[in-house]
Design a protein around this motif. Structure first.
Motif, mmCIF file in Angstrom:
data_model
loop_
_atom_site.group_PDB
_atom_site.id
_atom_site.type_symbol
_atom_site.label_atom_id
_atom_site.label_comp_id
_atom_site.label_asym_id
_atom_site.label_seq_id
_atom_site.Cartn_x
_atom_site.Cartn_y
_atom_site.Cartn_z
ATOM 1 N N GLU A 164 58.977 -60.357 -36.966
ATOM 2 C CA GLU A 164 58.355 -61.580 -37.503
ATOM 3 C C GLU A 164 58.667 -62.980 -37.336
ATOM 4 O O GLU A 164 57.584 -63.545 -36.387
ATOM 5 C CB GLU A 164 58.030 -61.784 -38.966
ATOM 6 C CG GLU A 164 56.743 -62.772 -39.251
ATOM 7 C CD GLU A 164 56.129 -63.226 -41.068
ATOM 8 O OE1 GLU A 164 55.218 -63.696 -41.210
ATOM 9 O OE2 GLU A 164 57.143 -62.254 -40.885
ATOM 10 N N ASN A 184 59.079 -66.701 -29.691
ATOM 11 C CA ASN A 184 58.809 -66.073 -28.978
ATOM 12 C C ASN A 184 57.229 -67.083 -28.194
ATOM 13 O O ASN A 184 56.778 -67.486 -26.924
ATOM 14 C CB ASN A 184 58.638 -64.938 -28.504
ATOM 15 C CG ASN A 184 59.568 -64.167 -28.238
ATOM 16 O OD1 ASN A 184 60.695 -64.790 -27.614
ATOM 17 N ND2 ASN A 184 59.854 -62.890 -28.427
ATOM 18 N N SER A 229 50.682 -56.644 -31.597
ATOM 19 C CA SER A 229 51.314 -56.856 -30.169
ATOM 20 C C SER A 229 50.469 -57.108 -29.445
ATOM 21 O O SER A 229 50.873 -57.661 -28.514
ATOM 22 C CB SER A 229 51.399 -55.625 -30.127
ATOM 23 O OG SER A 229 51.925 -55.141 -31.512
ATOM 24 N N VAL A 250 49.564 -61.047 -28.933
ATOM 25 C CA VAL A 250 50.848 -61.836 -28.091
ATOM 26 C C VAL A 250 50.954 -62.306 -27.911
ATOM 27 O O VAL A 250 51.123 -62.606 -26.697
ATOM 28 C CB VAL A 250 52.098 -61.600 -29.069
ATOM 29 C CG1 VAL A 250 53.288 -61.706 -29.080
ATOM 30 C CG2 VAL A 250 51.752 -62.387 -31.296
ATOM 31 N N GLY A 292 52.406 -60.842 -36.184
ATOM 32 C CA GLY A 292 53.202 -59.434 -35.513
ATOM 33 C C GLY A 292 52.153 -58.004 -35.771
ATOM 34 O O GLY A 292 52.468 -56.987 -35.573
ATOM 35 N N TYR A 349 59.104 -62.666 -33.183
ATOM 36 C CA TYR A 349 57.347 -63.697 -32.111
ATOM 37 C C TYR A 349 56.830 -64.083 -32.589
ATOM 38 O O TYR A 349 56.345 -65.097 -31.531
ATOM 39 C CB TYR A 349 56.560 -62.045 -32.780
ATOM 40 C CG TYR A 349 56.180 -61.245 -32.564
ATOM 41 C CD1 TYR A 349 54.965 -60.665 -32.283
ATOM 42 C CD2 TYR A 349 57.327 -59.654 -32.865
ATOM 43 C CE1 TYR A 349 54.646 -59.374 -32.028
ATOM 44 C CE2 TYR A 349 57.074 -58.856 -32.381
ATOM 45 C CZ TYR A 349 55.331 -57.964 -31.667
ATOM 46 O OH TYR A 349 55.827 -56.779 -31.419
#
Length: 465
Positions: A101, A107, A20, A23, A45, A104
C-alpha cells in the motif's frame, strides 16, 4: 495528440477509486503532464492488493507447505511434526499488504498525483464532490474505477452469520471447521487454502461442477482432486443458518446439517455504484448493475470514463490495469488504443492450480466447428518419489482449418506460471506447427505442451453449464 489545459477546470483528470485500474490511469495521465487528483475512501491498492489477489496468494503459499512437508520424506528428508501458527501468517501477510500500500501511495506521489483520503461522488459530468470535506472539484475528465464488492446471494435466513472474501482476511484465529459456499474462483481458492491449513472444509456448490465457464474436463478433474482434499458437495445449496452453541448450524437443501465455526459465502461480486451519483451525469446501469462503456472505456457522458470491475467486462486485476493505461494513453497521450477482452490468460490458485488461455473445448467447438484436441494426463516427476496421488492435465485446442491454437488448459503445479508464457504464443496467433517445432525443455511438465502429436479421440461434447 495531447489535450491542452483549460483553466476553467481545477484538474484535468479526477479519478474515483485507488485500485489497480485507477492508480495506473492516474500515473500515466500525470506522466503526460495532466493535473490529476485521485480520491480513495479506504486504502490505496484496491481489492487486489488489500483484500484480494495478493494476500490470498500468500495464504495459498502457506497452505502448500503442508504438501511439501509430506513430500520431503520421499526424498530422504526427516521432518518433524509441522505446526502452523495462524497469527504469525496473519501478521506477516498484513505487514506485506501495508508495505505494498505504501509503495502504491509513493508511486502516485512521485508521479505528481494528488491523493485525497475521501469518498468522491459525481455531481455533474464535470464535477465531483468530496463527501467528508464537502469540496467541489471541477474536472475536465472523470474516471470511475471503484471496483466491486462481494455479495451474499441468494439471501437466506441467517445470512448475517456468514462472512465474505472481505472479512475472511480479518479472522483472528483459524476456524477448525468451515463451510465455503460457491463454485467460482474465490470459493475454490479459499476452500483449498483452509483445507491445506488444517481446517475441516466443506465446499458447497449449487452446480454439478466447479468453475462454470471453464473447460469441462478441467472442471471435472478439479472436482475429483478437491473431493480427495475436502468434503465437496455439489448440486446442493444452503437453506438457512442458525447460531448453535457458539457455532453455526447450516441446514442444507438436501435436509442434512453441518455444524461449523465459520461460513464463507463467495457467490459473486457486484459493482460499487451505490450512491456514486451516476444518474446526475445521465449514466444508466446495465442489467448486471455495471457502468456501460464503449471499447475505449467511455460512458454515454463524454467526459466520464470507467475501468475495471465496475464495468463488469472482465473482473481481473491485469485487465483493470490495461484498461486504465489504455484510457490515459488515449485521452492524454494522443495514442488511442483499446484492450482486447477476447483472449485473456488467467489462473485459478487452487491446489492443483489451473492456468487457461483461450477457449475451452466446448466453446471452441461452437465457435470454430472442426477442432483437434491434444491432451496429456500424467503423473508429475515429483510425485514418483513423494508417492502423492497427483495428476497433471494439459489440453491444446486447435482450429483444424487454420491450425491456429485457440485454447490451452493446464491443471497442475505451476499452471499459472506455465500459462503466462504460453499466453504470449497464443496471443501472437501461434499455430500447432509452431508448438511442434519448439524444442522441449526436459525434464519439465511444460514440455508436454510441445510434444503432443496425435489428437485425442473425438469425445461427445460436454455441456457448458
Amino acid at each position: 495528440m495531447t489535450e491542452t489545459r483549460n483553466d476553467a477546470f481545477d484538474v484535468d483528470l479526477f479519478v474515483i477509486g485507488g485500485g489497480s485500474g485507477g492508480v495506473r490511469a492516474a500515473r500515466i495521465a500525470a506522466g503526460y503532464g495532466a493535473r490529476v487528483q485521485l480520491a480513495e475512501e479506504y486504502r490505496v491498492g484496491g481489492t487486489c492488493v488489500i483484500r484480494g489477489c495478493v494476500p490470498k496468494k500468500l495464504m495459498v503459499y502457506a497452505g502448500r507447505f503442508a504438501d511439501e512437508f509430506e513430500d520431503a520424506a520421499g526424498f530422504g528428508w526427516e521432518v518433524g511434526t509441522p505446526r502452523f501458527d495462524w497469527a504469525v501468517l496473519k501478521a506477516r501477510r498484513d505487514a506485506e499488504v501495508t508495505r505494498l500500500e505504501g509503495i502504491y501511495a509513493t508511486n502516485l506521489m512521485r508521479a505528481g498525483v494528488e491523493v485525497v483520503a475521501d469518498r468522491a461522488v459525481i455531481e455533474d459530468p464535470h464535477t465531483v464532490r468530496l463527501v467528508r470535506s464537502g469540496t467541489l472539484v471541477r474536472a475536465r475528465h472523470i474516471l470511475v474505477a471503484v471496483g466491486a464488492h462481494p455479495v451474499k446471494e441468494p439471501l437466506i435466513p441467517g445470512a448475517e452469520l456468514a462472512i465474505t472474501s472481505n472479512e475472511v482476511f480479518e479472522l483472528e484465529t483459524r476456524p477448525e471447521r468451515i463451510l465455503v459456499v460457491g463454485g467460482g474462483y474465490i470459493a475454490v481458492e479459499f476452500a483449498g487454502v483452509f483445507a491445506a491449513l488444517g481446517t475441516r472444509t466443506t465446499l458447497l456448490h449449487r452446480g454439478d461442477r466447479l468453475l462454470r465457464g471453464f473447460d469441462g474436463e478441467i472442471r471435472q478433474a478439479l472436482g475429483e482432486a478437491y473431493a480427495k482434499r475436502m468434503d465437496l458437495r455439489l448440486d446442493t445449496t444452503v437453506h438457512r443458518l442458525d447460531r448453535r452453541d457458539g457455532a453455526i448450524l447450516a441446514t442444507l437443501s438436501d435436509g442434512s446439517e453441518l455444524l461449523v465455526d465459520q461460513v464463507l459465502v463467495a457467490t459473486g461480486r457486484r459493482p460499487n455504484v451505490a450512491g456514486l451519483g451516476l444518474e446526475k451525469a445521465g449514466i444508466e446501469l446495465d442489467a448486471a448493475g455495471a457502468i456501460p462503456v464503449d471499447r475505449f472505456s467511455q460512458t454515454v457522458a463524454p467526459s466520464i470514463y470507467a475501468v475495471g470491475d465496475v464495468t463488469n467486462r472482465a473482473a481481473l486485476t491485469p485487465i483493470a490495469i490495461r484498461e486504465g493505461h489504455a484510457f490515459a494513453d488515449t485521452v492524454f497521450g494522443g495514442k488511442p488504443w483499446a484492450v482486447d477482452h477476447d483472449l485473456i490468460p488467467t489462473a485459478v490458485f487452487s491446489t492443483p492450480e489451473i492456468g487457461v488461455v483461450g477457449h475451452g473445448e466446448e466453446v471452441a467447438r461452437r465457435l470454430h466447428g472442426e477442432i483437434d484436441v491434444y491432451e496429456a494426463r500424467f503423473r508429475p516427476m515429483k510425485a514418483t518419489l513423494s508417492g502423492r496421488d497427483e495428476r497433471i492435465l494439459m489440453k491444446v485446442i486447435v482450429d483444424r482449418a487454420s491450425d491456429r491454437v485457440v485454447g490451452v488448459h493446464v491443471l497442475g503445479h505451476d499452471a499459472g506460471e506455465i500459462i503466462q508464457a504460453v499466453g504470449i504464443a497464443v496471443t501472437m496467433g501461434a499455430k500447432k506447427a509452431d508448438f511442434d517445432r519448439t524444442i522441449a525443455v526436459h525434464p519439465t511438465a511444460g514440455e508436454e505442451l510441445v510434444t503432443m502429436r496425435t489428437p485425442s479421440v473425438v469425445k461427445q461434447p460436454v455441456a457448458v453449464g
